[in-house]
Design a protein around this motif. Structure first.
Motif, PDB file in Angstrom:
ATOM      1  N   SER A  29       0.819  -1.215   0.000  1.00 54.59           N
ATOM      2  CA  SER A  29       0.000   0.000   0.000  1.00 54.59           C
ATOM      3  C   SER A  29       0.850   1.260   0.000  1.00 54.59           C
ATOM      4  O   SER A  29       0.344   2.351  -0.269  1.00 54.59           O
ATOM      5  CB  SER A  29      -0.932   0.003   1.218  1.00 54.59           C
ATOM      6  N   SER A  30       2.145   1.137   0.301  1.00 54.20           N
ATOM      7  CA  SER A  30       3.024   2.308   0.274  1.00 54.20           C
ATOM      8  C   SER A  30       4.123   2.178  -0.773  1.00 54.20           C
ATOM      9  O   SER A  30       5.043   2.993  -0.818  1.00 54.20           O
ATOM     10  CB  SER A  30       3.655   2.530   1.657  1.00 54.20           C
ATOM     11  N   THR A  76      -2.140  -3.675  -0.624  1.00 55.14           N
ATOM     12  CA  THR A  76      -3.122  -2.839  -1.306  1.00 55.14           C
ATOM     13  C   THR A  76      -4.505  -3.473  -1.173  1.00 55.14           C
ATOM     14  O   THR A  76      -4.638  -4.661  -0.866  1.00 55.14           O
ATOM     15  CB  THR A  76      -2.786  -2.705  -2.798  1.00 55.14           C
ATOM     16  N   ASP A  77      -5.531  -2.686  -1.426  1.00 53.85           N
ATOM     17  CA  ASP A  77      -6.893  -3.221  -1.368  1.00 53.85           C
ATOM     18  C   ASP A  77      -7.063  -4.393  -2.332  1.00 53.85           C
ATOM     19  O   ASP A  77      -7.667  -5.418  -1.988  1.00 53.85           O
ATOM     20  CB  ASP A  77      -7.907  -2.129  -1.717  1.00 53.85           C
ATOM     21  N   GLU A 121      -4.217   3.503   1.311  1.00 51.26           N
ATOM     22  CA  GLU A 121      -4.813   2.190   1.552  1.00 51.26           C
ATOM     23  C   GLU A 121      -4.151   1.459   2.712  1.00 51.26           C
ATOM     24  O   GLU A 121      -4.364   0.262   2.893  1.00 51.26           O
ATOM     25  CB  GLU A 121      -4.736   1.342   0.272  1.00 51.26           C
ATOM     26  N   ARG A 122      -3.356   2.183   3.528  1.00 49.09           N
ATOM     27  CA  ARG A 122      -2.659   1.509   4.636  1.00 49.09           C
ATOM     28  C   ARG A 122      -3.637   1.014   5.702  1.00 49.09           C
ATOM     29  O   ARG A 122      -3.472  -0.080   6.242  1.00 49.09           O
ATOM     30  CB  ARG A 122      -1.623   2.463   5.250  1.00 49.09           C
TER      31      ARG A 122
END
Length: 413
Positions: A174-175, A207-208, A250-251
């Motif tokens: 997500s990062s 991520t989602d 999204e974290r």
């Protein structure tokens, strides 16, 4: 009259804390995300001694404070750096597991014991010791090898965070940069193998899209060991840039992911990292980075003048930050996330995963170390939540997931 009112309020707070400690003494109290493997290799660090180190990220957790907080289960996550060549990282993972086994279990056998099963956890707790489960953050420690997962499982690893602050050979972060549109081919193979082995997939940092793919592929329950509710805190692009991340939007978990995680029988464990707890703190993080040299210098002077006043040091740090326009995260913010996740997914699907030793030296006020966990329990009591709900949050939910994962393993995935 005012003094009587203050005395009454003090008595109420003391009664709540006494009740919280009473619950802890008979409950499973688990921290599901402890990043001590890196901290233990720092010079002079001894988990058996009350640590007063000044370096950021140290002193969150030690044996005296575990006893003070009546915390009896640690899910220790092996956590290290990326390295340039991911295929060489499995050796680092093995060395960090050795650090945990040597510096905790071998050094203090009367206080800690390795647990592999739910029955182990309950037996160790009944003996008055602290049960240590092993986890792994993150999938880069496999070096892209499914066979490495089998080795780690034999060593005691019972959950694995698929990715971390960077995209690896298994999963998009997500990062980090988007490389696989979720899981890679190897990542999918690993998730399937985790079901066969009874190793629980952890979607924190994913991520989602990757998280949804894990939820679809996994035969057993899925967890998020240190993630909060996105609806309450969603780091802005400015903070991501400050940390050198692609994004942090999204974290934390969306409402949809919380519900899907619950539908899968999993648990979302609340993270205590202030930037993921408080929107106000997160928004002020770029300013905090600029302020850090002045803050560190101020606190060094204050500590020199008040070396034994730990609470005073914490209060002064919070005061200095507020004075410079940065709002510290609080214990109440953490309780808000617990309630929100419970509202979205139910009280059977929320736990505690502090991320201590990995929060960069910042903590919610009144949750600065593991001895403070009873204050969070007291806050949940203050808000009217029942003992049954609280016991589930403290540890029973995560034990249920471990038991279910072992059941999937016995059925052959």
């Amino acid at each position: 009259m005012e003094e009587k009112r203050e005395d009454s309020e003090t008595s109420k707070e003391e009664a709540l804390l006494d009740r919280a400690l009473s619950i802890h003494r008979t409950a499973i109290v688990m921290n599901a995300a402890v990043m001590s493997s890196q901290a233990l290799i720092r010079p002079g660090r001894d988990i058996g001694k009350r640590w007063q180190g000044l370096a950021p990220g140290t002193g969150d957790l030690d044996l005296p404070r575990l006893r003070d907080g009546e915390v009896n289960v640690l899910w220790q996550a092996v956590c290290g750096s990326t390295g340039e060549d991911e295929t060489k990282i499995p050796l680092q993972g093995l060395e960090l597991i050795d650090t945990l086994l040597t510096d905790i279990l071998d050094r203090y056998p009367d206080d800690f014991e390795l647990a592999l099963t739910v029955s182990d956890v309950r037996r160790i707790r009944e003996q008055g010791k602290i049960a240590v489960l092993l986890g792994m953050q993150a999938g880069q420690f496999l070096g892209g090898s499914v066979r490495a997962l089998r080795v780690y499982r034999r060593l005691g690893v019972r959950y694995m965070t698929l990715t971390h602050a960077w995209t690896n050979l298994l999963c998009d972060s997500s990062s980090g940069a988007i490389r696989w549109n979720g899981l890679s081919k190897v990542g999918r193979e690993v998730v399937r193998e985790m079901g066969i082995l009874g190793v629980i997939p952890d979607i924190s940092h994913a991520t989602d899209r990757a998280a949804l793919q894990v939820l679809e592929l996994s035969r057993g329950p899925v967890i998020a060991t240190h993630s909060n509710a996105r609806a309450l805190c969603c780091p802005l692009p400015e903070m991501a840039r400050t940390l050198g991340a692609e994004s942090l939007a999204e974290r934390n978990l969306s409402d949809d992911l919380i519900r899907r995680l619950a539908d899968k029988g999993g648990v979302a464990c609340v993270n205590f990292a202030p930037a993921l707890v408080s929107q106000a703190f997160s928004d002020g993080y770029p300013k905090l980075k600029e302020l850090r040299p002045a803050l560190n210098a101020h606190m060094e002077t204050f500590r020199a003048a008040h070396p034994d006043d730990v609470e005073g040091q914490r209060e002064e740090k919070a005061r200095f930050m507020k004075e410079h326009g940065i709002t510290p995260a609080t214990l109440e913010n953490v309780a808000d996330h617990i309630e929100y996740i419970a509202e979205m997914g139910g009280w059977d699907h929320v736990g505690i995963g502090t991320d201590w030793e990995g929060t960069g030296g910042h903590h919610p006020r009144h949750l600065e170390d593991v001895s403070k966990i009873p204050l969070l329990t007291a806050e949940l009591l203050r808000r009217g939540h029942g003992e049954s709900e609280i016991r589930r949050v403290l540890g029973e939910n995560m034990l249920r997931v471990l038991e279910e994962a072992q059941g999937v393993e016995m059925q052959g995935g």
